[in-house]
Scaffold this active site. Structure first.
Site, PDB file in Angstrom:
ATOM      1  N   GLN A 102       0.738  -1.160  -0.317  1.00  0.00           N
ATOM      2  CA  GLN A 102      -0.047   0.189  -0.065  1.00  0.00           C
ATOM      3  C   GLN A 102       0.651   1.397   0.190  1.00  0.00           C
ATOM      4  O   GLN A 102       0.254   1.690   0.165  1.00  0.00           O
ATOM      5  CB  GLN A 102      -1.048  -0.269   1.619  1.00  0.00           C
ATOM      6  CG  GLN A 102      -1.496  -1.128   1.720  1.00  0.00           C
ATOM      7  CD  GLN A 102      -2.240  -1.387   2.784  1.00  0.00           C
ATOM      8  OE1 GLN A 102      -3.565  -0.523   3.347  1.00  0.00           O
ATOM      9  NE2 GLN A 102      -2.137  -1.868   4.005  1.00  0.00           N
ATOM     10  N   HIS A 120      -1.451   1.375  -4.497  1.00  0.00           N
ATOM     11  CA  HIS A 120      -1.714   3.129  -4.311  1.00  0.00           C
ATOM     12  C   HIS A 120      -1.323   3.834  -5.282  1.00  0.00           C
ATOM     13  O   HIS A 120      -0.920   5.413  -4.797  1.00  0.00           O
ATOM     14  CB  HIS A 120      -1.620   3.435  -2.250  1.00  0.00           C
ATOM     15  CG  HIS A 120      -2.917   2.618  -1.408  1.00  0.00           C
ATOM     16  ND1 HIS A 120      -2.995   2.739  -0.769  1.00  0.00           N
ATOM     17  CD2 HIS A 120      -4.174   1.309  -2.047  1.00  0.00           C
ATOM     18  CE1 HIS A 120      -3.953   2.186   0.262  1.00  0.00           C
ATOM     19  NE2 HIS A 120      -4.340   0.973  -1.225  1.00  0.00           N
ATOM     20  N   CYS A 150      -3.379  18.355 -22.321  1.00  0.00           N
ATOM     21  CA  CYS A 150      -4.684  18.242 -22.211  1.00  0.00           C
ATOM     22  C   CYS A 150      -5.839  19.093 -21.242  1.00  0.00           C
ATOM     23  O   CYS A 150      -6.813  19.708 -21.990  1.00  0.00           O
ATOM     24  CB  CYS A 150      -6.128  17.165 -22.480  1.00  0.00           C
ATOM     25  SG  CYS A 150      -5.837  16.587 -20.044  1.00  0.00           S
ATOM     26  N   ASN A 213       3.911  -7.014  12.951  1.00  0.00           N
ATOM     27  CA  ASN A 213       3.175  -5.344  13.842  1.00  0.00           C
ATOM     28  C   ASN A 213       3.592  -5.297  15.887  1.00  0.00           C
ATOM     29  O   ASN A 213       3.460  -6.296  16.186  1.00  0.00           O
ATOM     30  CB  ASN A 213       1.909  -5.641  13.814  1.00  0.00           C
ATOM     31  CG  ASN A 213       1.357  -4.166  13.827  1.00  0.00           C
ATOM     32  OD1 ASN A 213       2.100  -3.470  13.890  1.00  0.00           O
ATOM     33  ND2 ASN A 213       0.670  -3.779  12.033  1.00  0.00           N
ATOM     34  N   PRO A 214       4.278  -4.295  15.355  1.00  0.00           N
ATOM     35  CA  PRO A 214       4.429  -4.344  17.090  1.00  0.00           C
ATOM     36  C   PRO A 214       2.692  -4.125  17.873  1.00  0.00           C
ATOM     37  O   PRO A 214       2.735  -4.148  19.060  1.00  0.00           O
ATOM     38  CB  PRO A 214       4.754  -2.747  17.392  1.00  0.00           C
ATOM     39  CG  PRO A 214       5.479  -2.635  15.887  1.00  0.00           C
ATOM     40  CD  PRO A 214       4.318  -3.258  14.867  1.00  0.00           C
ATOM     41  N   ALA A 231       9.883  -4.119  11.351  1.00  0.00           N
ATOM     42  CA  ALA A 231      10.041  -4.406  10.539  1.00  0.00           C
ATOM     43  C   ALA A 231      11.390  -5.102   9.940  1.00  0.00           C
ATOM     44  O   ALA A 231      12.235  -6.094   9.806  1.00  0.00           O
ATOM     45  CB  ALA A 231       9.545  -3.540   8.883  1.00  0.00           C
TER      46      ALA A 231
HETATM   47  P1  OAD Z   1      -1.591   2.663   9.293  1.00  0.00           P
HETATM   48  O1  OAD Z   1      -0.424   4.273   9.603  1.00  0.00           O
HETATM   49  O2  OAD Z   1      -2.716   2.748   8.991  1.00  0.00           O
HETATM   50  O3  OAD Z   1      -0.531   1.550  10.026  1.00  0.00           O
HETATM   51  C1  OAD Z   1       0.426   1.235  10.295  1.00  0.00           C
HETATM   52  C2  OAD Z   1       0.532   0.186  11.443  1.00  0.00           C
HETATM   53  O4  OAD Z   1       2.278  -0.291  10.832  1.00  0.00           O
HETATM   54  C3  OAD Z   1       0.716  -0.513  11.854  1.00  0.00           C
HETATM   55  O5  OAD Z   1      -0.844  -1.244  12.163  1.00  0.00           O
HETATM   56  C4  OAD Z   1       1.358   0.438  13.205  1.00  0.00           C
HETATM   57  O6  OAD Z   1       1.552  -0.308  14.516  1.00  0.00           O
HETATM   58  C5  OAD Z   1       2.501  -0.740  12.605  1.00  0.00           C
HETATM   59  N1  OAD Z   1       4.196  -0.794  12.987  1.00  0.00           N
HETATM   60  C6  OAD Z   1       4.227   0.828  13.156  1.00  0.00           C
HETATM   61  N2  OAD Z   1       6.116   0.660  13.399  1.00  0.00           N
HETATM   62  C7  OAD Z   1       6.377  -0.833  12.343  1.00  0.00           C
HETATM   63  C8  OAD Z   1       7.592  -1.406  12.423  1.00  0.00           C
HETATM   64  N3  OAD Z   1       8.723  -0.883  12.626  1.00  0.00           N
HETATM   65  N4  OAD Z   1       7.162  -2.784  11.862  1.00  0.00           N
HETATM   66  C9  OAD Z   1       6.449  -3.241  11.154  1.00  0.00           C
HETATM   67  N5  OAD Z   1       4.660  -2.066  11.404  1.00  0.00           N
HETATM   68  C10 OAD Z   1       4.647  -1.430  12.112  1.00  0.00           C
HETATM   69  O7  OAD Z   1      -1.044   2.593   7.765  1.00  0.00           O
HETATM   70  P2  OAD Z   1      -1.380   1.826   6.493  1.00  0.00           P
HETATM   71  O8  OAD Z   1      -1.845   0.738   6.678  1.00  0.00           O
HETATM   72  O9  OAD Z   1      -0.292   1.376   5.387  1.00  0.00           O
HETATM   73  O10 OAD Z   1      -3.482   5.292   2.020  1.00  0.00           O
HETATM   74  O11 OAD Z   1      -2.314   2.322   6.295  1.00  0.00           O
HETATM   75  C11 OAD Z   1      -3.661   2.103   5.109  1.00  0.00           C
HETATM   76  C12 OAD Z   1      -3.562   3.134   4.213  1.00  0.00           C
HETATM   77  O12 OAD Z   1      -4.107   4.188   4.862  1.00  0.00           O
HETATM   78  C13 OAD Z   1      -2.894   3.623   3.640  1.00  0.00           C
HETATM   79  O13 OAD Z   1      -2.424   3.547   1.926  1.00  0.00           O
HETATM   80  C14 OAD Z   1      -3.335   5.021   2.452  1.00  0.00           C
HETATM   81  C15 OAD Z   1      -3.722   5.258   4.582  1.00  0.00           C
HETATM   82  O14 OAD Z   1      -4.766   6.264   4.410  1.00  0.00           O
HETATM   83  C16 OAD Z   1      -4.429   5.689   1.349  1.00  0.00           C
HETATM   84  O15 OAD Z   1      -3.657   7.131   1.261  1.00  0.00           O
HETATM   85  C17 OAD Z   1      -5.844   5.972  -0.224  1.00  0.00           C
END
Ligand code: OAD
Length: 249
Positions: A102, A120, A150, A213-214, A231
């Site tokens: 994403q 995305h 355009c 995930n933490p 990660a």
């Molecule tokens: P989020 O910000 O919602 O979630 C981030 C996740 O990463 C959380 O579950 C954290 O616990 C985890 N996390 C934090 N530090 C970490 C680490 N060092 N290693 C592994 N995990 C860790 O981000 P996304 O799930 O990517 O879309 O959000 C999904 C979508 O929502 C994005 O692509 C974006 C957003 O709004 C759009 O903009 C359309």
């Protein structure tokens, strides 16, 4: 569900086809803020309705253009970390190793991963607002966004809330999910679809699910293995243990 890295290693060693799905947490240790987890969560400080929707862009194209220009400058200075690099090295071990990300930062490709679906989009690519014409890198002026040939505004080629994902990307994603032996979920809160549904899709097709995930997420409830951690530290350990020859008796 277990929390053992060794259980994850056993599953991965027995697998030929792997899908890895990543979210903002994957890039956090490269210095890129996530959307929802504190501190510095992007959506705690900014309104997604203003910055990541078509209506927001129509209301104030200059604001959205500037916000993405700032994020692009920050992301341009970020480098893949050991976790991204471990995924890139790891893929040679399997018959199929598809990353469904994403993230719009391009760090998986920068790390050398070959089979990457940027669900995305990518912040370093552009298209026009009205017709999706691809646009070569425009001159990033201050103020209003540039114009496509355009006449339409130029916008980043990313997916905003309320927009459909690219159909080819979706086909590639579901094809990989339906055929994989294991789904590895890394660093996503699992609240934005379709990625939020990947764990259920993979499970329904007989795959095992490992999550890194933490924090626990909705996917943790159906994961076979949940590894609490970041990660950058967990992925290299998992990759090394999976690739190493199995110790003899
Ligand atoms: P989020 O910000 O919602 O979630 C981030 C996740 O990463 C959380 O579950 C954290 O616990 C985890 N996390 C934090 N530090 C970490 C680490 N060092 N290693 C592994 N995990 C860790 O981000 P996304 O799930 O990517 O879309 O959000 C999904 C979508 O929502 C994005 O692509 C974006 C957003 O709004 C759009 O903009 C359309």
């Amino acid at each position: 569900m277990t929390r053992s890295i060794d259980d994850a290693v056993d599953i991965l060693r027995a697998s030929r086809r792997v899908v890895v799905t990543t979210g903002a947490g994957m890039s956090k240790e490269s210095g890129i803020p996530t959307f929802r987890d504190a501190p510095n969560a992007l959506w705690a400080n900014y309104n997604p309705e203003d910055l990541a929707t078509r209506a927001g862009f129509r209301r104030d194209p200059a604001l959205v253009w500037r916000w993405y220009a700032e994020r692009r400058a920050m992301i341009a200075g970020a480098k893949p970390h050991e976790g991204h690099l471990a995924l890139a090295r790891w893929e040679q071990r399997f018959d199929a190793f598809t990353i469904l990300t994403q993230n719009i930062d391009g760090l998986h490709v920068a790390a050398g991963s070959k089979d990457v679906v940027e669900l995305h989009g990518n912040i370093f690519r552009y298209k026009c607002f009205d017709h999706d014409h691809p646009v070569a890198e425009p001159l990033a002026g201050a103020g209003e966004p540039p114009r496509c040939a355009c006449g339409s505004w130029v916008r980043p080629a990313v997916v905003w809330f309320g927009e459909s994902l690219d159909a080819d990307h979706l086909c590639a994603a579901y094809d990989a999910l339906e055929r994989c032996n294991v789904l590895l979920i890394v660093g996503t809160s699992g609240v934005v679809y379709p990625a939020a549904g990947f764990a259920a899709t993979a499970k329904a097709n007989g795959a095992l699910v490992i999550e890194i995930n933490p924090e626990a997420t909705p996917a943790s409830e159906i994961a076979d293995v949940f590894i609490a951690g970041g990660a950058k530290s967990i992925l290299p350990v998992l990759a090394t243990k999976t690739v190493d020859p199995i110790a003899g008796p």
